[in-house]
Motif scaffolding. Sequence first.
Motif, PDB file in Angstrom:
ATOM      1  N   GLN A   1       9.482  -0.051  -5.439  1.00 39.21           N
ATOM      2  CA  GLN A   1       8.474  -1.117  -5.428  1.00 39.21           C
ATOM      3  C   GLN A   1       7.331  -0.777  -4.483  1.00 39.21           C
ATOM      4  OE1 GLN A   1      10.546  -4.734  -4.454  1.00 39.21           O
ATOM      5  NE2 GLN A   1      11.670  -4.789  -6.391  1.00 39.21           N
TER       6      GLN A   1
ATOM      7  N   GLN B   1       5.182   1.984  -5.988  1.00 42.38           N
ATOM      8  CA  GLN B   1       4.336   1.502  -7.090  1.00 42.38           C
ATOM      9  C   GLN B   1       3.052   0.840  -6.595  1.00 42.38           C
ATOM     10  OE1 GLN B   1       7.538  -0.677  -9.168  1.00 42.38           O
ATOM     11  NE2 GLN B   1       7.062   0.562 -10.970  1.00 42.38           N
TER      12      GLN B   1
ATOM     13  N   GLU C   1      15.553   0.538  -5.176  1.00 39.01           N
ATOM     14  CA  GLU C   1      14.614  -0.299  -5.918  1.00 39.01           C
ATOM     15  C   GLU C   1      13.474  -0.772  -5.018  1.00 39.01           C
ATOM     16  OE1 GLU C   1      17.089  -3.320  -7.500  1.00 39.01           O
ATOM     17  OE2 GLU C   1      17.801  -2.107  -9.189  1.00 39.01           O
ATOM     18  N   LYS C   2      13.804  -1.073  -3.755  1.00 42.33           N
ATOM     19  CA  LYS C   2      12.751  -1.478  -2.813  1.00 42.33           C
ATOM     20  C   LYS C   2      11.818  -0.315  -2.507  1.00 42.33           C
ATOM     21  CE  LYS C   2      15.421  -5.155  -0.605  1.00 42.33           C
ATOM     22  NZ  LYS C   2      16.058  -5.640   0.642  1.00 42.33           N
TER      23      LYS C   2
END
Length: 495
Positions: free
Chosen positions: A121, A124, A117-118
């Motif tokens: 992020q 993105q 997930e990091k």
Amino acid sequence: MASFELREPKKKPRYYKLIANVLVNGKNERRYGRFDFDPTELKNARARNAAAKAAAAEFERLEQEKADKEASNAGKTFAVVAQEYIASNRSRMAPSVRLKGDYDSNRNKENTSLKKEKYLQRIQCYPEFSEKPIALITKKDCDTMIRFIEDSDARVYKRAVLKSEAKEFKTVSCPKIAKKCTIREETIERIFRGETVSLDSAQQVAAALGKTVEQVFEVEIDRRPMTKKTMREYNLFIRSVLNYANDNYGTSLQMPIIKASGRKSRSVDCLHSDEVEALQTALKECSMLEKAIILCLLNTGVRRGELAGLTWKDVNFREGTIHVSKSLLVFPNYGYQLTTTKESNIRDIDVAPEFMAFLKDYHEQWKSRKKLMGASWQKNLEKKGSKYAQSLLDLRGNDFVICNDYGFPINPDSYAALVRRVGKKAGIEKIHPHMFRHTFVSILLSNPNIGVATVAAEAGHAQPSTTLAIYTQVYDRRRDEIRKQMSRELYKDKF
């Protein structure tokens, strides 16, 4: 148009092979299915052929719907597909299921998903890539994304050192200052000895003294570029998402080989021979439990969870080996859970005879303690374990090597404090449990008669390349020895 063929195996029932012609991205693609029939219900060839024709038409319709759905999903952006990939890999059931044959489909642990997930992020932050439809992503896009991360994601560390004139602000003792902070008393003592600490620690101490950070500390900014290891993780994540799109959305993306550069990872921290000797001397004044934890970590190189999950059934006194097949970890939602080892690597570790002799003495004391506890054994819970009481009670019947007075396993997260305590007695600063694993591997690698593949097997690394990638400083010394050996053997008459 759908079609079918009758197949008549020699020793198996007859069936119809279904053939569907499906339109995928403007191209015809053949897909195959199977129609099994009951001869007692479809008694003649005409009835069977009619049923097979209907089954083939239905099969083609379903496959076309599936292809259309896949094509529409191919328009999803990289970020959306990446989120679905992370969700699909997150374990949704008790970790203990991984010991019951369902490991492959639930192998990702919670912390692994958090890392992904990091990564997402960070990706993105470059919308030109993350918002691009997954089906349109090219190798050039991936290369550009990796370069963007490498150039812009350098880590910035802010450190602080006490100013020499700031010692006059210290009007109370370190223990009293510690009561106003969340950091340990040892950290505060280090600050006033002039050692470098994190900015957070400096801010807390400055607030406790009623001063600003600028009045008390010199703040240093250390900017470090991304390591090669981290860049490889980003590389692997992007490739995994593209592969997920190929498997689920009907895309035909070629997996790009993205060259990950970045700075060289720092060397692993190992114990030197004099520190090992000091540690063994300090153990003479320690409890049997402290001796067991320290010596097990040092002699086997196991991870904390693997040591916590070790039972006496895993100790082979006759062969002098330790069998590692599971880990004991503490999960927020499940408590104490037996799960597989990292990468599910089951192995037997060969240990020194002296360590095996220690284990025999420790085992005798362990059996004496069990006999002394009697009916209280694995029934009475200490206050520390009451938070996950049921998960501990579920582990009854396992004879854990490392356990408390009542036979229940000790939280592996608490090993760090124990190791620091013993290290302090030995005069060793900044010691942690995983350092023993580094030491174990480094000792084995230092012997040229022990191959890298053997070391990887003993340590439980998935690939020998992992061993070399992590312990590069030891391998570099071996390379020097190789050069010297070649020089001695091939050019000995010239020197």
